[in-house]
Design a protein around this motif. Structure first.
Motif, PDB file in Angstrom:
ATOM      1  N   ARG A   1      -6.812   4.494   1.530  1.00 30.18           N
ATOM      2  CA  ARG A   1      -6.812   3.358   2.459  1.00 30.18           C
ATOM      3  C   ARG A   1      -5.433   2.709   2.476  1.00 30.18           C
ATOM      4  O   ARG A   1      -4.737   2.672   1.466  1.00 30.18           O
ATOM      5  CB  ARG A   1      -7.847   2.312   2.045  1.00 30.18           C
ATOM      6  CG  ARG A   1      -9.267   2.698   2.336  1.00 30.18           C
ATOM      7  CD  ARG A   1     -10.205   1.529   2.039  1.00 30.18           C
ATOM      8  NE  ARG A   1     -11.579   1.833   2.405  1.00 30.18           N
ATOM      9  CZ  ARG A   1     -12.570   0.937   2.437  1.00 30.18           C
ATOM     10  NH1 ARG A   1     -12.324  -0.321   2.074  1.00 30.18           N
ATOM     11  NH2 ARG A   1     -13.791   1.288   2.787  1.00 30.18           N
TER      12      ARG A   1
ATOM     13  N   ARG B   1      -7.569  10.203  10.736  1.00 30.70           N
ATOM     14  CA  ARG B   1      -7.379   8.775  10.416  1.00 30.70           C
ATOM     15  C   ARG B   1      -8.444   7.968  11.149  1.00 30.70           C
ATOM     16  O   ARG B   1      -8.681   8.174  12.345  1.00 30.70           O
ATOM     17  CB  ARG B   1      -5.986   8.337  10.831  1.00 30.70           C
ATOM     18  CG  ARG B   1      -5.644   6.903  10.476  1.00 30.70           C
ATOM     19  CD  ARG B   1      -4.159   6.661  10.629  1.00 30.70           C
ATOM     20  NE  ARG B   1      -3.403   7.539   9.731  1.00 30.70           N
ATOM     21  CZ  ARG B   1      -2.083   7.783   9.836  1.00 30.70           C
ATOM     22  NH1 ARG B   1      -1.396   7.205  10.818  1.00 30.70           N
ATOM     23  NH2 ARG B   1      -1.485   8.578   8.992  1.00 30.70           N
TER      24      ARG B   1
ATOM     25  N   ASP C   1       0.812  -1.224   0.000  1.00 26.84           N
ATOM     26  CA  ASP C   1       0.000   0.000   0.000  1.00 26.84           C
ATOM     27  C   ASP C   1       0.843   1.269   0.000  1.00 26.84           C
ATOM     28  O   ASP C   1       0.287   2.377  -0.091  1.00 26.84           O
ATOM     29  CB  ASP C   1      -0.908   0.020   1.239  1.00 26.84           C
ATOM     30  CG  ASP C   1      -1.871  -1.153   1.270  1.00 26.84           C
ATOM     31  OD1 ASP C   1      -2.199  -1.661   0.174  1.00 26.84           O
ATOM     32  OD2 ASP C   1      -2.281  -1.576   2.369  1.00 26.84           O
TER      33      ASP C   1
ATOM     34  N   GLU D   1      -8.196   4.468   7.133  1.00 30.86           N
ATOM     35  CA  GLU D   1      -8.515   5.381   6.036  1.00 30.86           C
ATOM     36  C   GLU D   1      -8.128   6.779   6.464  1.00 30.86           C
ATOM     37  O   GLU D   1      -8.584   7.270   7.510  1.00 30.86           O
ATOM     38  CB  GLU D   1     -10.006   5.324   5.700  1.00 30.86           C
ATOM     39  CG  GLU D   1     -10.377   6.208   4.504  1.00 30.86           C
ATOM     40  CD  GLU D   1     -11.850   6.099   4.161  1.00 30.86           C
ATOM     41  OE1 GLU D   1     -12.186   5.422   3.166  1.00 30.86           O
ATOM     42  OE2 GLU D   1     -12.670   6.672   4.915  1.00 30.86           O
ATOM     43  N   ASP D   2      -7.261   7.439   5.694  1.00 35.09           N
ATOM     44  CA  ASP D   2      -6.855   8.814   5.951  1.00 35.09           C
ATOM     45  C   ASP D   2      -7.620   9.765   5.050  1.00 35.09           C
ATOM     46  O   ASP D   2      -7.727   9.532   3.828  1.00 35.09           O
ATOM     47  CB  ASP D   2      -5.357   8.999   5.682  1.00 35.09           C
ATOM     48  CG  ASP D   2      -4.512   8.755   6.927  1.00 35.09           C
ATOM     49  OD1 ASP D   2      -5.096   8.356   7.953  1.00 35.09           O
ATOM     50  OD2 ASP D   2      -3.277   8.909   6.852  1.00 35.09           O
ATOM     51  N   SER D   3      -8.183  10.812   5.663  1.00 38.79           N
ATOM     52  CA  SER D   3      -8.773  11.924   4.902  1.00 38.79           C
ATOM     53  C   SER D   3      -7.790  13.075   4.984  1.00 38.79           C
ATOM     54  O   SER D   3      -7.502  13.597   6.071  1.00 38.79           O
ATOM     55  CB  SER D   3     -10.122  12.324   5.494  1.00 38.79           C
ATOM     56  OG  SER D   3     -11.033  11.257   5.386  1.00 38.79           O
TER      57      SER D   3
ATOM     58  N   TYR E   1      -0.292   5.139  -1.174  1.00 37.95           N
ATOM     59  CA  TYR E   1      -0.390   6.199  -0.167  1.00 37.95           C
ATOM     60  C   TYR E   1       0.478   7.394  -0.540  1.00 37.95           C
ATOM     61  O   TYR E   1       0.050   8.548  -0.447  1.00 37.95           O
ATOM     62  CB  TYR E   1       0.022   5.668   1.211  1.00 37.95           C
ATOM     63  CG  TYR E   1      -0.302   6.633   2.319  1.00 37.95           C
ATOM     64  CD1 TYR E   1      -1.526   6.571   2.989  1.00 37.95           C
ATOM     65  CD2 TYR E   1       0.585   7.654   2.675  1.00 37.95           C
ATOM     66  CE1 TYR E   1      -1.848   7.481   3.981  1.00 37.95           C
ATOM     67  CE2 TYR E   1       0.278   8.575   3.662  1.00 37.95           C
ATOM     68  CZ  TYR E   1      -0.945   8.478   4.318  1.00 37.95           C
ATOM     69  OH  TYR E   1      -1.261   9.374   5.287  1.00 37.95           O
TER      70      TYR E   1
ATOM     71  N   TRP F   1      -6.742  -2.044   9.269  1.00 34.08           N
ATOM     72  CA  TRP F   1      -7.046  -1.205   8.103  1.00 34.08           C
ATOM     73  C   TRP F   1      -7.378   0.208   8.572  1.00 34.08           C
ATOM     74  O   TRP F   1      -8.090   0.393   9.554  1.00 34.08           O
ATOM     75  CB  TRP F   1      -8.241  -1.768   7.328  1.00 34.08           C
ATOM     76  CG  TRP F   1      -7.895  -2.878   6.370  1.00 34.08           C
ATOM     77  CD1 TRP F   1      -7.909  -4.208   6.623  1.00 34.08           C
ATOM     78  CD2 TRP F   1      -7.504  -2.719   5.013  1.00 34.08           C
ATOM     79  NE1 TRP F   1      -7.551  -4.917   5.530  1.00 34.08           N
ATOM     80  CE2 TRP F   1      -7.296  -4.017   4.488  1.00 34.08           C
ATOM     81  CE3 TRP F   1      -7.295  -1.619   4.169  1.00 34.08           C
ATOM     82  CZ2 TRP F   1      -6.885  -4.250   3.186  1.00 34.08           C
ATOM     83  CZ3 TRP F   1      -6.905  -1.840   2.863  1.00 34.08           C
ATOM     84  CH2 TRP F   1      -6.700  -3.150   2.378  1.00 34.08           C
TER      85      TRP F   1
ATOM     86  N   LYS G   1      -9.010  10.845  -0.006  1.00 33.33           N
ATOM     87  CA  LYS G   1      -9.115   9.738   0.941  1.00 33.33           C
ATOM     88  C   LYS G   1      -8.290   8.581   0.408  1.00 33.33           C
ATOM     89  O   LYS G   1      -8.325   8.290  -0.787  1.00 33.33           O
ATOM     90  CB  LYS G   1     -10.567   9.301   1.134  1.00 33.33           C
ATOM     91  CG  LYS G   1     -11.404  10.271   1.928  1.00 33.33           C
ATOM     92  CD  LYS G   1     -12.796   9.687   2.212  1.00 33.33           C
ATOM     93  CE  LYS G   1     -13.609  10.656   3.074  1.00 33.33           C
ATOM     94  NZ  LYS G   1     -14.933  10.100   3.422  1.00 33.33           N
TER      95      LYS G   1
END
Length: 634
Positions: free
Chosen positions: A100, A135, A78, A114-116, A82, A112, A98
């Protein structure tokens, strides 16, 4: 850290700000959400209070305080995704994103997140932007999504594997939904079906059945089974369905296509009926054979005992002998019919096609039957004044027409029987008409079935016409029947006409030469004295008839005196007839040799002709047949 930017800290002069920040962070933490920021000018990263605890990172042993440490904690698969998202925000290409990613704990636990990501609006240095992010721990959500996708794929595979397709109808008889397995093809697409009334696609009778079933299911909340059929593009399909209520005003209809099953059952039922019919016919055949074979045998045995007495006049003896001969011929015909039927039934019959002149063949039949007519019946032959040559099996043609004439004789008490041959463009028609009793209309097609007879009490096996039909088909032709009850019948054999070079036929000696009036020598090679005696009675007045019991004895006779013609039995016990013919041919290549067989066997016919026979024939000896041979070869 810059005091103006460090708004995430609970430190500050305003007690209200502290309290509000703690409330916000506490609420976010309860939902496994935490805040963080990144300062591009210092490449530093900051977190809200209890960041690692609220996100569950603390439990799996993950801690970091630098941007590099965070990137190192991201799952390798990932990282690239990212970084691409992060750089889009840093470059200003995106204002909000966003993304993941996964993090692996010290004990291989997978979390898991998820960042905004947002660009800080108060950032004044475009070359060193600041990013704010929150997060969220979405591990449970991802697991639920994975579970849902698994169940979705699992259900899809089950549906695709099922032989059924599913309809959902509402209480107004409209199609609400259709679930179709991958390999199932319906007459209409899913889009064409949904939202339409069922009567648009089904026949009125089937629509009434479906609507009654829907009402019954909704009223009783029970599973109902129903079978139906429908026609599409001229083909009928069969279906079986289980129907049950599906909510307050809908029913689910699980349908299975049983067309193949129904057709298989129908085929089995047809096979059963055919087997029953075959069994019935077999019993009828055995019963008929028991009677039909005994009748001529009893006559032969009875009259042979009478002939053994010494007080009979020559005329009476001749009459009795004629009766015995007629019954012997009848018995042989019965046996030949049974053998032919067996061969045709097993598709083991062969045809021996050769050049045949049909007008002469019809004349042979006339000579054979003219003396067998009933007192008030006249046999008439109609034929053109020119020869009709065809490439066909002459023996089989004779067999078919013989059956026609025999049946005509049995069914005609007065009037005439007319045998006619004529060429009709690409066909040759040989017909036999009589003025007999005629055939009922419903029997015209049935008489060509095995063991079928118009009169159950008449003599015969009921095989003749069935065999004739098969012969006609094997020759590439067909049989046509016309009949008027009480007035008579006409049976016509049509065979393809293939042009034959007449001059070539004449050059090869197929045409009949003039008869020689001199008394010529006929050598009979047969190990049966009774056969020789029969031949002597038939031709002894016109020929000198000699007898040899074996091919060796025949060879010795020929060395002393060459006969004009040899009748060579191909069923000698001492030595095969084929070897005998080859041995004779070593002495003389031109003497006519007729290969004589006990029964029709085309493979052996070919062997005999290849060995040197001029012609072949089958027993019993017929004077008409012999005279025809003699007229051609002597």
């Amino acid at each position: 850290m810059d005091a103006d930017f460090n708004f995430l800290s609970t430190e500050g002069d305003s007690e209200v700000v502290k309290i509000n920040c703690r409330k916000i962070i506490s609420i976010l933490g309860a939902h496994k959400v935490a805040l963080w920021f990144y300062d591009g000018s210092t490449n530093s990263i900051g977190f809200s209070d209890d960041f690692f605890k609220n996100l569950g990172l603390e439990e799996v042993g993950i801690q970091y305080d630098t941007y590099e440490g965070f990137i190192h904690s991201v799952h390798p698969n990932d990282v690239v995704n990212y970084l691409n998202a992060f750089h889009s925000i840093m470059s200003g290409a995106e204002q909000m994103l966003k993304v993941r990613f996964r993090t692996i704990g010290k004990n291989e636990q997978t979390l898991w997140f998820e960042d905004s990501l947002f660009t800080c609006l108060e950032c004044k240095d475009a070359s060193a932007p600041r990013i704010i992010g929150y997060r969220t721990n979405i591990t449970n959500r991802v697991e639920e999504e994975d579970k849902f996708e698994y169940l979705k794929e699992y259900s899809k595979k089950i549906i695709d594997a099922l032989p059924e397709f599913i309809f959902i109808f509402d209480d107004k008889y409209y199609i609400v939904d259709v679930i179709i397995p991958l390999k199932t093809k319906l007459f209409h697409t899913r889009e064409e079906l949904i939202g339409q009334p069922l009567r648009r696609f089904f026949e009125p009778e089937i629509s009434d059945l479906y609507e009654r079933t829907i009402r019954e299911c909704l009223a009783n909340d029970e599973i109902v089974e129903v079978e139906s059929s429908m026609e599409f593009n001229g083909v009928r399909f069969y279906f079986q369905a289980k129907v049950s209520s599906f909510g307050a005003n809908q029913v689910i209809w699980v349908v299975r296509d049983i067309t193949d099953k129904v057709k298989h059952i129908e085929a089995l039922e047809l096979m059963r009926k055919r087997a029953d019919e075959a069994e019935r016919l077999k019993r009828a055949f055995l019963a008929s054979m028991s009677h039909e074979l005994r009748t001529p045998l009893n006559a032969i045995v009875g009259f042979s005992e009478v002939l053994a007495t010494n007080d009979l006049s020559p005329e009476v003896r001749r009459n009795y002998a004629n009766v015995m001969q007629a019954n012997a011929d009848l018995f042989l015909k019965l046996v030949n019919d049974i053998i032919d039927f067996s061969l045709f039934d097993s598709c083991d019959i062969e045809l021996n096609k050769e050049r045949v002149e049909l007008t002469g063949l019809i004349l042979d039949l006339y000579n054979q039957y003219v003396d067998r007519m009933k007192p008030e019946v006249k046999l008439i032959v109609g034929r053109p004044n020119y020869p009709i040559w065809v490439e066909t099996d002459g023996n089989r043609i004779m067999q078919v027409v013989d059956n026609f004439i025999t049946n005509a004789i049995k069914n005609t008490e007065r009037g005439s029987i007319i045998v006619n041959v004529i060429r009709l463009n690409e066909w040759v028609k040989i017909s036999v008409s009589d003025t007999g009793k005629g055939i009922p209309h419903d029997m015209i097609d049935r008489i060509f079935e095995i063991f079928e007879k118009i009169d159950e009490f008449s003599q015969g096996t009921g095989l003749g016409l069935s065999i004739s039909k098969q012969i006609a088909q094997r020759l590439g032709g067909y049989i046509q029947t016309e009949s008027v009850l009480g007035k008579g019948s006409t049976f016509s054999l049509y065979i393809p006409y293939y042009a034959v070079d007449v001059d070539e036929c004449m050059a090869n000696g197929v045409a009949s030469p003039q008869l020689n009036n001199g008394k010529k020598i006929i050598l009979v090679v047969d190990d049966s004295m009774s056969v020789f005696n029969r031949l002597y009675e038939l031709i002894g007045d016109n020929f000198r008839v000699l007898w040899a019991r074996s091919s060796n004895e025949a060879f010795k006779r020929i060395q002393k005196q060459m006969p004009h013609l040899i009748l060579m039995s191909m069923d000698l016990q001492e030595q095969s007839g084929v070897n005998g013919v080859a041995k004779i041919r070593s002495l003389d290549a031109h003497v006519p040799i007729i290969g004589v067989f006990e029964r029709t066997e085309y493979n052996r016919f070919k062997e005999a002709l290849a060995a040197g026979c001029n012609e072949v024939m089958t027993k019993p000896y017929s004077l008409v047949r012999l005279n025809s041979i003699f007229s051609r070869l002597l």
